[in-house]
Design a protein around this motif. Structure first.
Motif, PDB file in Angstrom:
ATOM      1  N   GLU A   1       0.827  -1.210   0.000  1.00 39.44           N
ATOM      2  CA  GLU A   1       0.000   0.000   0.000  1.00 39.44           C
ATOM      3  C   GLU A   1       0.862   1.261   0.000  1.00 39.44           C
ATOM      4  N   LEU A   2       1.948   1.223   0.735  1.00 41.50           N
ATOM      5  CA  LEU A   2       2.837   2.386   0.788  1.00 41.50           C
ATOM      6  C   LEU A   2       3.602   2.560  -0.520  1.00 41.50           C
ATOM      7  N   ALA A   3       3.901   1.463  -1.190  1.00 44.72           N
ATOM      8  CA  ALA A   3       4.528   1.560  -2.508  1.00 44.72           C
ATOM      9  C   ALA A   3       3.594   2.268  -3.481  1.00 44.72           C
ATOM     10  N   HIS A   4       2.299   1.937  -3.399  1.00 48.15           N
ATOM     11  CA  HIS A   4       1.303   2.594  -4.257  1.00 48.15           C
ATOM     12  C   HIS A   4       1.217   4.084  -3.933  1.00 48.15           C
ATOM     13  N   GLU A   5       1.225   4.436  -2.637  1.00 45.09           N
ATOM     14  CA  GLU A   5       1.167   5.842  -2.235  1.00 45.09           C
ATOM     15  C   GLU A   5       2.374   6.614  -2.749  1.00 45.09           C
ATOM     16  N   ALA A   6       3.529   5.942  -2.761  1.00 47.40           N
ATOM     17  CA  ALA A   6       4.767   6.604  -3.171  1.00 47.40           C
ATOM     18  C   ALA A   6       4.979   6.586  -4.673  1.00 47.40           C
ATOM     19  N   GLY A   7       4.242   5.728  -5.386  1.00 45.29           N
ATOM     20  CA  GLY A   7       4.418   5.616  -6.824  1.00 45.29           C
ATOM     21  C   GLY A   7       5.728   4.946  -7.215  1.00 45.29           C
ATOM     22  N   VAL A   8       6.150   3.961  -6.402  1.00 45.64           N
ATOM     23  CA  VAL A   8       7.404   3.251  -6.676  1.00 45.64           C
ATOM     24  C   VAL A   8       7.132   1.754  -6.667  1.00 45.64           C
ATOM     25  N   THR A   9       8.122   0.986  -7.087  1.00 36.67           N
ATOM     26  CA  THR A   9       7.996  -0.468  -7.084  1.00 36.67           C
ATOM     27  C   THR A   9       8.068  -0.992  -5.653  1.00 36.67           C
ATOM     28  N   PRO A  10       7.542  -2.195  -5.395  1.00 37.53           N
ATOM     29  CA  PRO A  10       7.645  -2.775  -4.048  1.00 37.53           C
ATOM     30  C   PRO A  10       9.087  -2.894  -3.562  1.00 37.53           C
ATOM     31  N   GLN A  11      10.001  -3.217  -4.481  1.00 38.65           N
ATOM     32  CA  GLN A  11      11.402  -3.346  -4.083  1.00 38.65           C
ATOM     33  C   GLN A  11      11.969  -2.002  -3.612  1.00 38.65           C
ATOM     34  N   THR A  12      11.676  -0.956  -4.371  1.00 40.92           N
ATOM     35  CA  THR A  12      12.134   0.373  -3.983  1.00 40.92           C
ATOM     36  C   THR A  12      11.487   0.812  -2.675  1.00 40.92           C
ATOM     37  N   ALA A  13      10.196   0.501  -2.508  1.00 44.12           N
ATOM     38  CA  ALA A  13       9.490   0.858  -1.275  1.00 44.12           C
ATOM     39  C   ALA A  13      10.132   0.174  -0.074  1.00 44.12           C
ATOM     40  N   SER A  14      10.519  -1.076  -0.224  1.00 41.52           N
ATOM     41  CA  SER A  14      11.146  -1.807   0.888  1.00 41.52           C
ATOM     42  C   SER A  14      12.431  -1.129   1.335  1.00 41.52           C
ATOM     43  N   ALA A  15      13.198  -0.643   0.370  1.00 44.63           N
ATOM     44  CA  ALA A  15      14.444   0.039   0.709  1.00 44.63           C
ATOM     45  C   ALA A  15      14.158   1.345   1.456  1.00 44.63           C
ATOM     46  N   HIS A  16      13.170   2.085   0.990  1.00 44.72           N
ATOM     47  CA  HIS A  16      12.794   3.333   1.670  1.00 44.72           C
ATOM     48  C   HIS A  16      12.300   3.052   3.087  1.00 44.72           C
ATOM     49  N   LEU A  17      11.455   2.040   3.228  1.00 49.28           N
ATOM     50  CA  LEU A  17      10.885   1.727   4.538  1.00 49.28           C
ATOM     51  C   LEU A  17      11.966   1.276   5.514  1.00 49.28           C
ATOM     52  N   ALA A  18      12.949   0.541   5.017  1.00 49.00           N
ATOM     53  CA  ALA A  18      14.043   0.092   5.875  1.00 49.00           C
ATOM     54  C   ALA A  18      14.818   1.280   6.424  1.00 49.00           C
ATOM     55  N   ARG A  19      15.048   2.289   5.587  1.00 53.02           N
ATOM     56  CA  ARG A  19      15.785   3.475   6.040  1.00 53.02           C
ATOM     57  C   ARG A  19      14.980   4.259   7.067  1.00 53.02           C
ATOM     58  N   LEU A  20      13.683   4.398   6.837  1.00 60.42           N
ATOM     59  CA  LEU A  20      12.837   5.128   7.779  1.00 60.42           C
ATOM     60  C   LEU A  20      12.719   4.383   9.108  1.00 60.42           C
ATOM     61  N   GLU A  21      12.641   3.069   9.028  1.00 60.08           N
ATOM     62  CA  GLU A  21      12.557   2.267  10.252  1.00 60.08           C
ATOM     63  C   GLU A  21      13.869   2.331  11.033  1.00 60.08           C
ATOM     64  N   GLU A  22      14.974   2.266  10.333  1.00 57.39           N
ATOM     65  CA  GLU A  22      16.281   2.330  10.980  1.00 57.39           C
ATOM     66  C   GLU A  22      16.477   3.667  11.707  1.00 57.39           C
TER      67      GLU A  22
END
Length: 229
Positions: free
Chosen positions: A36-57
């Protein structure tokens, strides 16, 4: 190296458009999946996972697993308050991404700011409390007896809120009104109470609709400040 908080790191994290869109989506207070967050961001799931990992860290997001799904939420109200303040800064400097429309009008009237109410309706509540002596103070708010009576009349139990670690009252800068609305544990409890009583209901995204009965009840508890003659 300069001493003090490393604001550059967090500014860089929020400054990426994809991550900014993810964080904004989570301001609704709902937990969202990575898809769902990948859709909100307009990016692929793989790219979203990388972004989410940085925000979580960085401690800006919290992840929870339910079955096979991973859900993300903002790490806390302090993150939401920082994002709301940045929204106010952007709006005040003309940094709006779209022209105002019907949905924008609904958001300006009432919306969620993580777990509490924001928008015109929320700002008017704090205005009423201040005008009627329900709260005292500016940067640090204190609940007075008239204020306690107003929230108690809505069925809000203040004792557990006052015993918690979260500040009971906190002014939160509203991005659309450019003035403060009521945050803190009491702001969150008020929104929960309105939703539980059916006096408000969630709409699309962050929008909240106050029902006619809800408007009446809020008007009784928090009457508009008298205008000067």
């Amino acid at each position: 190296m300069k001493e003090g908080p490393d604001i550059a790191r967090y500014a860089a994290l929020i400054g990426d458009p994809a991550r900014a869109n993810m964080l904004t989506a989570l301001m609704a207070g709902r937990a969202l999946t990575a898809t769902e967050l990948a859709h909100e961001a307009g990016v692929t799931p793989q790219t979203a996972s990388a972004h989410l990992a940085r925000l979580e860290e960085a401690g800006m997001l919290r992840r929870e697993r339910q079955g096979r799904s991973r859900y993300f939420t903002l790490a806390g109200p302090d993150v939401a308050a920082a994002l709301e303040a940045l929204m106010g800064l952007a709006a005040g400097r003309g940094g709006l991404r779209t022209r105002p429309g019907p949905r924008d009008a609904a958001l300006r009237r009432a919306r969620t700011c993580y777990d509490h109410l924001a928008g015109e309706a929320a700002v008017s509540i704090l205005d009423s409390l201040r005008a009627g002596g329900g709260v005292a103070g500016e940067a640090e708010l204190r609940l007075t007896e008239p204020g306690r009576a107003a929230f108690t009349a809505l069925g809000i139990d203040l004792a557990p809120l006052e015993a918690g670690r979260r500040p009971l009252l906190r002014p939160c800068l509203d991005w659309s009104e450019r003035r403060a609305h009521l945050g803190g544990a009491l702001g969150a409890a008020l929104l929960s109470r309105l939703l539980a009583l059916g006096l408000a209901r969630r709409g699309e995204g962050r929008a909240v609709t106050i029902t006619p009965e809800g408007a009446r009840r809020l008007g009784e508890a928090f009457p508009p400040p008298a205008r000067a003659a």
